[in-house]
Design a protein around this motif. Sequence first.
Motif, PDB file in Angstrom:
ATOM      1  N   PRO A 193       0.839  -1.196   0.000  1.00 40.73           N
ATOM      2  CA  PRO A 193       0.000   0.000   0.000  1.00 40.73           C
ATOM      3  C   PRO A 193       0.878   1.251   0.000  1.00 40.73           C
ATOM      4  O   PRO A 193       1.996   1.245   0.520  1.00 40.73           O
ATOM      5  N   GLN A 194       0.368   2.309  -0.553  1.00 38.98           N
ATOM      6  CA  GLN A 194       1.136   3.547  -0.685  1.00 38.98           C
ATOM      7  C   GLN A 194       1.674   4.038   0.654  1.00 38.98           C
ATOM      8  O   GLN A 194       2.794   4.553   0.743  1.00 38.98           O
ATOM      9  N   ALA A 195       0.897   3.871   1.702  1.00 35.92           N
ATOM     10  CA  ALA A 195       1.296   4.378   3.018  1.00 35.92           C
ATOM     11  C   ALA A 195       2.554   3.712   3.556  1.00 35.92           C
ATOM     12  O   ALA A 195       3.231   4.273   4.430  1.00 35.92           O
ATOM     13  N   CYS A 196       2.886   2.520   3.058  1.00 36.61           N
ATOM     14  CA  CYS A 196       4.058   1.795   3.558  1.00 36.61           C
ATOM     15  C   CYS A 196       5.343   2.116   2.808  1.00 36.61           C
ATOM     16  O   CYS A 196       6.434   1.804   3.283  1.00 36.61           O
ATOM     17  N   LEU A 197       5.208   2.709   1.630  1.00 35.53           N
ATOM     18  CA  LEU A 197       6.371   2.895   0.769  1.00 35.53           C
ATOM     19  C   LEU A 197       7.342   3.919   1.337  1.00 35.53           C
ATOM     20  O   LEU A 197       6.955   4.881   2.000  1.00 35.53           O
ATOM     21  N   LEU A 198       8.617   3.704   1.039  1.00 35.50           N
ATOM     22  CA  LEU A 198       9.671   4.613   1.470  1.00 35.50           C
ATOM     23  C   LEU A 198       9.958   5.627   0.378  1.00 35.50           C
ATOM     24  O   LEU A 198      10.093   5.267  -0.794  1.00 35.50           O
ATOM     25  N   ALA A 199      10.060   6.892   0.785  1.00 35.86           N
ATOM     26  CA  ALA A 199      10.358   7.943  -0.184  1.00 35.86           C
ATOM     27  C   ALA A 199      11.825   7.869  -0.624  1.00 35.86           C
ATOM     28  O   ALA A 199      12.158   7.961  -1.800  1.00 35.86           O
ATOM     29  N   GLN A 200      12.723   7.725   0.356  1.00 34.76           N
ATOM     30  CA  GLN A 200      14.151   7.616   0.067  1.00 34.76           C
ATOM     31  C   GLN A 200      14.598   6.239   0.531  1.00 34.76           C
ATOM     32  O   GLN A 200      14.946   6.043   1.689  1.00 34.76           O
ATOM     33  N   GLN A 201      14.582   5.307  -0.366  1.00 35.21           N
ATOM     34  CA  GLN A 201      14.689   3.907   0.009  1.00 35.21           C
ATOM     35  C   GLN A 201      15.962   3.567   0.774  1.00 35.21           C
ATOM     36  O   GLN A 201      15.921   2.930   1.804  1.00 35.21           O
ATOM     37  N   ARG A 202      17.111   3.953   0.285  1.00 35.92           N
ATOM     38  CA  ARG A 202      18.340   3.461   0.892  1.00 35.92           C
ATOM     39  C   ARG A 202      18.530   3.898   2.324  1.00 35.92           C
ATOM     40  O   ARG A 202      18.567   3.103   3.242  1.00 35.92           O
ATOM     41  N   GLY A 203      18.670   5.222   2.523  1.00 40.62           N
ATOM     42  CA  GLY A 203      18.979   5.719   3.862  1.00 40.62           C
ATOM     43  C   GLY A 203      17.894   5.439   4.869  1.00 40.62           C
ATOM     44  O   GLY A 203      18.140   4.936   5.956  1.00 40.62           O
ATOM     45  N   VAL A 204      16.656   5.727   4.510  1.00 37.63           N
ATOM     46  CA  VAL A 204      15.539   5.543   5.434  1.00 37.63           C
ATOM     47  C   VAL A 204      15.337   4.068   5.743  1.00 37.63           C
ATOM     48  O   VAL A 204      15.106   3.687   6.883  1.00 37.63           O
ATOM     49  N   TYR A 205      15.433   3.216   4.720  1.00 37.82           N
ATOM     50  CA  TYR A 205      15.224   1.777   4.940  1.00 37.82           C
ATOM     51  C   TYR A 205      16.269   1.220   5.899  1.00 37.82           C
ATOM     52  O   TYR A 205      15.947   0.483   6.818  1.00 37.82           O
ATOM     53  N   GLY A 206      17.523   1.601   5.704  1.00 39.44           N
ATOM     54  CA  GLY A 206      18.585   1.088   6.571  1.00 39.44           C
ATOM     55  C   GLY A 206      18.371   1.472   8.016  1.00 39.44           C
ATOM     56  O   GLY A 206      18.493   0.642   8.916  1.00 39.44           O
ATOM     57  N   LYS A 207      17.993   2.728   8.258  1.00 43.07           N
ATOM     58  CA  LYS A 207      17.756   3.191   9.628  1.00 43.07           C
ATOM     59  C   LYS A 207      16.534   2.498  10.223  1.00 43.07           C
ATOM     60  O   LYS A 207      16.570   2.017  11.359  1.00 43.07           O
ATOM     61  N   ALA A 208      15.460   2.423   9.446  1.00 41.16           N
ATOM     62  CA  ALA A 208      14.238   1.782   9.948  1.00 41.16           C
ATOM     63  C   ALA A 208      14.479   0.317  10.239  1.00 41.16           C
ATOM     64  O   ALA A 208      14.009  -0.223  11.235  1.00 41.16           O
ATOM     65  N   ARG A 209      15.219  -0.355   9.364  1.00 36.57           N
ATOM     66  CA  ARG A 209      15.474  -1.786   9.539  1.00 36.57           C
ATOM     67  C   ARG A 209      16.316  -2.045  10.779  1.00 36.57           C
ATOM     68  O   ARG A 209      16.056  -2.967  11.540  1.00 36.57           O
ATOM     69  N   ARG A 210      17.336  -1.183  10.996  1.00 39.24           N
ATOM     70  CA  ARG A 210      18.195  -1.357  12.183  1.00 39.24           C
ATOM     71  C   ARG A 210      17.387  -1.167  13.454  1.00 39.24           C
ATOM     72  O   ARG A 210      17.503  -1.929  14.415  1.00 39.24           O
ATOM     73  N   GLU A 211      16.513  -0.133  13.473  1.00 40.75           N
ATOM     74  CA  GLU A 211      15.686   0.118  14.649  1.00 40.75           C
ATOM     75  C   GLU A 211      14.724  -1.033  14.898  1.00 40.75           C
ATOM     76  O   GLU A 211      14.526  -1.472  16.023  1.00 40.75           O
ATOM     77  N   PHE A 212      14.145  -1.517  13.825  1.00 41.05           N
ATOM     78  CA  PHE A 212      13.141  -2.582  13.940  1.00 41.05           C
ATOM     79  C   PHE A 212      13.767  -3.859  14.489  1.00 41.05           C
ATOM     80  O   PHE A 212      13.276  -4.457  15.438  1.00 41.05           O
ATOM     81  N   PHE A 213      14.870  -4.304  13.886  1.00 40.29           N
ATOM     82  CA  PHE A 213      15.429  -5.588  14.279  1.00 40.29           C
ATOM     83  C   PHE A 213      16.186  -5.529  15.599  1.00 40.29           C
ATOM     84  O   PHE A 213      16.304  -6.531  16.298  1.00 40.29           O
ATOM     85  N   SER A 214      16.693  -4.360  15.974  1.00 39.12           N
ATOM     86  CA  SER A 214      17.330  -4.265  17.290  1.00 39.12           C
ATOM     87  C   SER A 214      16.299  -4.424  18.388  1.00 39.12           C
ATOM     88  O   SER A 214      16.576  -4.925  19.472  1.00 39.12           O
ATOM     89  N   LYS A 215      15.054  -4.021  18.083  1.00 37.06           N
ATOM     90  CA  LYS A 215      13.982  -4.124  19.063  1.00 37.06           C
ATOM     91  C   LYS A 215      13.329  -5.501  19.037  1.00 37.06           C
ATOM     92  O   LYS A 215      12.942  -6.044  20.064  1.00 37.06           O
ATOM     93  N   ALA A 216      13.223  -6.101  17.851  1.00 36.47           N
ATOM     94  CA  ALA A 216      12.431  -7.328  17.704  1.00 36.47           C
ATOM     95  C   ALA A 216      13.232  -8.614  17.710  1.00 36.47           C
ATOM     96  O   ALA A 216      12.724  -9.667  18.061  1.00 36.47           O
ATOM     97  N   GLY A 217      14.498  -8.551  17.304  1.00 38.47           N
ATOM     98  CA  GLY A 217      15.243  -9.775  17.067  1.00 38.47           C
ATOM     99  C   GLY A 217      15.409 -10.672  18.267  1.00 38.47           C
ATOM    100  O   GLY A 217      15.312 -11.897  18.165  1.00 38.47           O
TER     101      GLY A 217
END
Length: 384
Positions: A193-217
């Motif tokens: 869905p449009q609401a989930c898409l990243l505007a700036q894929q590389r930088g934002v995705y890397g930061k979001a992914r690190r935050e997500f997996f540090s909390k969930a892993g």
Amino acid sequence: MPSLNDFVELTQELGPRPVLIMAQRCSPVRNRNSKCDRCVAICPIDETITIEKNNLLIDFERCVSCGACTTACPTNALAPLDPPDNYLAQQTAEAVLTLGGKQAVIACARKASKREADPRMFAEVPCVCRVDESLIVGLASHGVDDIVLVDGICRTCRFRDTQMLTDQVVESANNLLDLWGSTARVRRSSEFPQACLLAQQRGVYGKARREFFSKAGSGAKEAAVKTALKTLHIEKETPTLREMLQVGSGRMPQYEPVRHQAILDALDRIGEVPQAEKQPSRLWGRVQIDEQKCNACGMCPVFCPTGALRRADDDDTKESGADLLLEFTASQCVQCDLCQVSCFRGCLTVEHAMVPEELFDFEPRLFTLSKQPTPAGMGFFGNR
């Protein structure tokens, strides 16, 4: 009670395995005459799952961790660990809150790997066939209107043979929601869905992914162990088949159909039980017995894995004047068909259907059965 050592041993034993096998629940393990092979049929890799000689086995070297077998199994003999139900529900709930509370997005690993969407806004599964009705209806009961299963292009995926199961689950869930008057729907999509898409894929995705997996892993393995301990009594030694099936006790081991109960709890939160006729169902069954043909042998409740079909108390049986009084509770029937398989006279059938009112009826349906004269040339169990 399991000790700390049990936790450690079970964690080591489970290792990377995506499925926990609880063979005592499996229909063909309980009764060799059972023809159930839903897990084998849906598995995308041939010869990964085998059922023979009262054994249920998975070749984990061949297993691709899609989770289809855990969704297809009617008795929950195969419990998912990648991820476990409770962990998937938690991650989905967190993603729903991030998205604003009205939409849930669950994506397959292949689609997630393309890094098109913020990982905080969706839950990830190996394949969307891992998602069952208990999660979908549960989300709807908490106000989620739009549930999206994002699966990319399935025809080029190694899990593509599981598409039929996903379609069945989507149809089953939507039928239940429609029946209960909910406006929520689940749908499949090849795109986020449009609401989930990243505007700036590389930088934002890397930061979001690190935050997500540090909390969930760190919680994944712990959740898997807790789920296993809730559903399995740990044995220090591998039990024999007789021990596992409690042969000689007069009744095989039974369990609570947790997913089915979770769906009923969610439907109860959604609204009143609809006044509806019999409906086709992927989940529940309806037992019918020809009382004129039945010889009251009492075999059918012996094999029932959930206690949906059981003998009534001796006092109630005597009061009824019957040789055998059976009680059937529709909410606990999981369509394993073991009672039908065990009926040598062919007088018991299981419809793959349900009546909404019966699912919420506290009073079981009764079958009053008496011994019938055996026709000449016919044995007790109907064989000539």
